[in-house]
Design an enzyme around this catalytic site. Structure first.
Site, short mmCIF file in Angstrom:
data_model
loop_
_atom_site.label_atom_id
_atom_site.label_comp_id
_atom_site.label_asym_id
_atom_site.label_seq_id
_atom_site.Cartn_x
_atom_site.Cartn_y
_atom_site.Cartn_z
N HIS A 96 59.25 -34.05 -45.35
CA HIS A 96 59.54 -33.44 -44.06
C HIS A 96 58.86 -34.21 -42.94
CE1 HIS A 96 55.93 -31.45 -45.62
NE2 HIS A 96 55.57 -31.19 -44.38
N HIS A 150 57.29 -33.84 -38.99
CA HIS A 150 56.77 -32.95 -37.97
C HIS A 150 57.06 -33.57 -36.60
CE1 HIS A 150 53.96 -30.61 -40.63
NE2 HIS A 150 54.09 -31.70 -41.37
#
Length: 137
Positions: A102, A104
């Site tokens: 992922h 950010h």
């Protein structure tokens, strides 16, 4: 490390857990971090099961980063952000806390960042920020 399909992001992708979604298509999901380091902290994840960036197939990585850029532009405009911190932590030793790759996106400067995953954010405020970002996508 083998991919654990019970990790929190896999469960969000299957709609087993809620998320404040900002963007979704057939390959990527973007949603608000509920334990934000700054207002507007958004996560972008590929739907491809991969633990780290190194596990993600190149085509999925290339597409995901295009969406990261699209979401970053929307955050910058919606929140009048002066800067955006982009973080991608690969592996527990690097600080990765969820074993699904992922990205950010944190609207702020490095001097304003709070620590990650320390305190739950105000969910209504997070929802309102998500609406501002979604309106620009």
């Amino acid at each position: 490390m083998a991919y654990d399909d019970q990790n929190i992001f896999a469960r969000i992708l299957r709609n087993e857990l809620p998320a404040i979604k900002v963007y979704e298509d057939d390959q990527v999901l973007a949603f608000m971090d509920i334990m934000p380091q700054a207002e507007g902290h958004t996560l972008v994840i590929p739907k491809t099961p991969a633990v780290t960036l190194l596990d993600l197939p190149p085509e999925a990585a290339a597409y995901t980063i295009q969406i990261v850029q699209k979401i970053a532009k929307a955050i910058e405009t919606a929140l009048n952000a002066k800067g955006i911190v982009l973080m991608q932590l690969s592996g527990a030793a690097a600080g990765q806390t969820v074993p699904h790759v992922h990205f950010h996106l944190i609207p702020s400067s490095v001097h304003e960042l709070g620590r990650h995953a320390v305190q739950m954010g105000d969910q209504e405020k997070i929802k309102a920020l998500a609406e501002k970002i979604k309106a620009l996508l």
